[in-house]
Design an enzyme around this catalytic site. Sequence first.
Site, mmCIF file in Angstrom:
data_model
loop_
_atom_site.group_PDB
_atom_site.id
_atom_site.type_symbol
_atom_site.label_atom_id
_atom_site.label_comp_id
_atom_site.label_asym_id
_atom_site.label_seq_id
_atom_site.Cartn_x
_atom_site.Cartn_y
_atom_site.Cartn_z
ATOM 1 N N HIS A 11 56.262 59.988 -1.201
ATOM 2 C CA HIS A 11 55.451 58.838 -0.793
ATOM 3 C C HIS A 11 53.976 59.009 -1.154
ATOM 4 O O HIS A 11 53.168 58.161 -0.806
ATOM 5 C CB HIS A 11 55.630 58.569 0.704
ATOM 6 N N HIS B 55 67.333 56.890 -4.329
ATOM 7 C CA HIS B 55 68.362 55.977 -3.812
ATOM 8 C C HIS B 55 69.701 56.208 -4.497
ATOM 9 O O HIS B 55 70.757 56.061 -3.879
ATOM 10 C CB HIS B 55 67.921 54.515 -3.994
ATOM 11 N N ARG C 143 61.738 56.557 -6.857
ATOM 12 C CA ARG C 143 62.563 56.041 -5.764
ATOM 13 C C ARG C 143 63.979 55.676 -6.231
ATOM 14 O O ARG C 143 64.944 55.849 -5.481
ATOM 15 C CB ARG C 143 61.874 54.823 -5.147
ATOM 16 N N SER D 159 74.968 54.699 -9.628
ATOM 17 C CA SER D 159 75.573 53.533 -8.977
ATOM 18 C C SER D 159 74.500 52.520 -8.566
ATOM 19 O O SER D 159 74.780 51.326 -8.460
ATOM 20 C CB SER D 159 76.406 53.955 -7.762
ATOM 21 N N ASN E 262 68.088 47.082 -0.362
ATOM 22 C CA ASN E 262 67.563 47.051 -1.729
ATOM 23 C C ASN E 262 66.045 47.081 -1.677
ATOM 24 O O ASN E 262 65.406 47.572 -2.576
ATOM 25 C CB ASN E 262 68.114 45.861 -2.527
HETATM 26 C C1 HEM Z 1 62.350 60.616 4.426
HETATM 27 C C2 HEM Z 1 62.995 59.476 4.479
HETATM 28 C C3 HEM Z 1 62.551 58.268 3.712
HETATM 29 C C4 HEM Z 1 62.369 57.033 4.217
HETATM 30 C C5 HEM Z 1 62.571 56.600 5.674
HETATM 31 C C6 HEM Z 1 61.901 56.198 3.139
HETATM 32 C C7 HEM Z 1 61.618 54.857 3.259
HETATM 33 C C8 HEM Z 1 60.968 54.116 2.307
HETATM 34 C C9 HEM Z 1 60.544 52.761 2.481
HETATM 35 C C10 HEM Z 1 60.828 51.899 3.717
HETATM 36 C C11 HEM Z 1 59.868 52.394 1.371
HETATM 37 C C12 HEM Z 1 59.172 51.070 1.096
HETATM 38 C C13 HEM Z 1 60.112 50.005 0.595
HETATM 39 C C14 HEM Z 1 59.367 48.691 0.538
HETATM 40 O O1 HEM Z 1 58.908 48.244 1.597
HETATM 41 O O2 HEM Z 1 59.217 48.115 -0.552
HETATM 42 C C15 HEM Z 1 59.872 53.529 0.474
HETATM 43 C C16 HEM Z 1 59.257 53.546 -0.750
HETATM 44 C C17 HEM Z 1 59.255 54.634 -1.571
HETATM 45 N N1 HEM Z 1 59.975 55.794 -1.395
HETATM 46 FE FE1 HEM Z 1 60.861 56.394 0.308
HETATM 47 N N2 HEM Z 1 61.813 56.942 2.005
HETATM 48 C C18 HEM Z 1 62.214 58.220 2.295
HETATM 49 C C19 HEM Z 1 62.319 59.268 1.419
HETATM 50 C C20 HEM Z 1 61.949 59.209 0.093
HETATM 51 C C21 HEM Z 1 62.208 60.248 -0.879
HETATM 52 C C22 HEM Z 1 62.996 61.514 -0.610
HETATM 53 C C23 HEM Z 1 61.637 59.842 -2.039
HETATM 54 C C24 HEM Z 1 61.603 60.537 -3.372
HETATM 55 C C25 HEM Z 1 61.532 61.847 -3.512
HETATM 56 C C26 HEM Z 1 61.021 58.570 -1.782
HETATM 57 C C27 HEM Z 1 60.273 57.856 -2.692
HETATM 58 C C28 HEM Z 1 59.724 56.613 -2.452
HETATM 59 C C29 HEM Z 1 58.760 55.986 -3.339
HETATM 60 C C30 HEM Z 1 58.155 56.611 -4.585
HETATM 61 C C31 HEM Z 1 58.474 54.722 -2.795
HETATM 62 C C32 HEM Z 1 57.548 53.662 -3.381
HETATM 63 C C33 HEM Z 1 58.324 52.796 -4.343
HETATM 64 C C34 HEM Z 1 57.489 51.786 -5.099
HETATM 65 O O3 HEM Z 1 56.267 51.779 -5.011
HETATM 66 O O4 HEM Z 1 58.102 50.961 -5.805
HETATM 67 N N3 HEM Z 1 61.251 58.191 -0.490
HETATM 68 N N4 HEM Z 1 60.549 54.552 1.075
HETATM 69 C C1 LIG Z 2 67.516 42.009 -2.908
HETATM 70 O O1 LIG Z 2 66.440 41.873 -3.819
HETATM 71 C C2 LIG Z 2 66.392 40.676 -4.542
HETATM 72 C C3 LIG Z 2 65.171 40.703 -5.435
HETATM 73 O O2 LIG Z 2 65.273 41.757 -6.332
HETATM 74 C C4 LIG Z 2 66.305 39.477 -3.575
HETATM 75 O O3 LIG Z 2 66.355 38.269 -4.307
HETATM 76 C C5 LIG Z 2 67.485 39.535 -2.608
HETATM 77 O O4 LIG Z 2 67.356 38.494 -1.658
HETATM 78 C C6 LIG Z 2 67.538 40.872 -1.887
HETATM 79 N N1 LIG Z 2 68.700 40.937 -1.065
HETATM 80 C C7 LIG Z 2 68.627 41.100 0.251
HETATM 81 C C8 LIG Z 2 69.918 41.099 0.973
HETATM 82 O O5 LIG Z 2 67.579 41.242 0.829
#
Ligand code: HEM
Ligand SMILES: *[C@@H]1O[C@H](CO)[C@@H](O)[C@H](O)[C@H]1NC(C)=O
Length: 323
Positions: free
Chosen positions: A198, A72, A68, A82, A100
Amino acid sequence: MAKTTMSAAKNLVRLLVLVQVSLGLLGGVAALSFDYYGMTCPFAEMMVRSVVYDALMKDPTLAGSLLRLHFHDCFVQGCDASVLIDSADGNTAEKDAQANLTLRGFEVIDRIKELLESQCPGVVSCADVLALAARDAVLLARGPYYGVPLGRRDGTRSVDSDTFTALPPAFFNVTMLMKLFGSHGFTVQDMVALSGGHTLGVAHCANFKGRLAETDTLDAALGSSLGATCTANGDAGVATFDRTSTSFDTVYFRELQMRRGLLSSDQTLFESPETRGIVNMFAMNQAYFFYAFQQGMLKMGQLDLKEGDDGEIRHTCRVINSS
Ligand code: HEM
Ligand SMILES: *[C@@H]1O[C@H](CO)[C@@H](O)[C@H](O)[C@H]1NC(C)=O
Ligand SMILES: *[C@@H]1O[C@H](CO)[C@@H](O)[C@H](O)[C@H]1NC(C)=O
């Protein structure tokens, strides 16, 4: 005489500018190469692999986080690391933006960079480290291996507001997803394949609570367990995207077919006629998904690359070099 010399000189300048512009246009692709550090840091890829390997042995859930970070990075201002910059006095960096949303894995990147700096100081960019770490995370989670062309340069700007429109939110439908991905030159198939990222990792209730209302397209058993998670933990509640969240596989797509997608932006891929066929194909054919994912990652890893003086090789991934 002087006049002809002048206009000849002007023409030469014009020609040089033209050549430079065409090289610049090609540069986004041609600047990278597979053996970029062959002479200057021949063991760079092995060093990245060994640190990622150690990190995932201790905590396999970092695989998704590393993937991820690269996503990003590339979607905001191009693949220029960045996303790694820390906020400073007077500047709120990308990683502290609202979006974030729980980025993780920064310590792994720090460890990789420290090792690289100890062996070949000032040579390997943080943007290349992110690309390699993401590739290795996918590989070690038993996903596909793909070659990563190298030579990215690190950017010198990281501003929270740059993330606001660059990153897709969880409520995006297929139309909005295709518009955003299309603006970077991705095909619909690329977009679905990359969403397959995902297959790794988790999301928080803050991002999937909206999905609980989509009862028409949400498996009832999953709906009640997600509801319980969010009731008990609020926005901080966590759920995995699929049943095998540390394995890079096709289960993510098969769960979409069962209406068990976690985010609206996941389930929409199965619900929309434009993308349902692609989901079904990936669900059925792992080799095809892996192939399409590699193609997507190759493109994603080359978004809006910095050229020459627009970039630098950062010494510490968290801070811009001081000049
Ligand atoms: C298609 C549009 C996408 C949307 C709307 C999206 C949105 C999100 C969201 C909302 C999360 C969860 C964040 C959280 O609640 O902590 C997430 C996690 C993640 N995303 Fe996406 N994402 C997208 C595309 C991608 C792409 C292109 C990749 C990589 C190729 C990716 C890889 C990941 C991974 C691996 C996680 C899990 C991260 C973790 O477990 O720490 N995502 N994404
Ligand atoms: C961004 O993530 C940090 C934890 O890594 C959290 O302390 C901070 O409040 C978050 N910032 C926003 C704007 O949500
Ligand atoms: C997606 O959302 C936009 C804006 O809300 C809407 O105009 C569009 O029709 C929606 N597309 C689909 C396929 O639902």
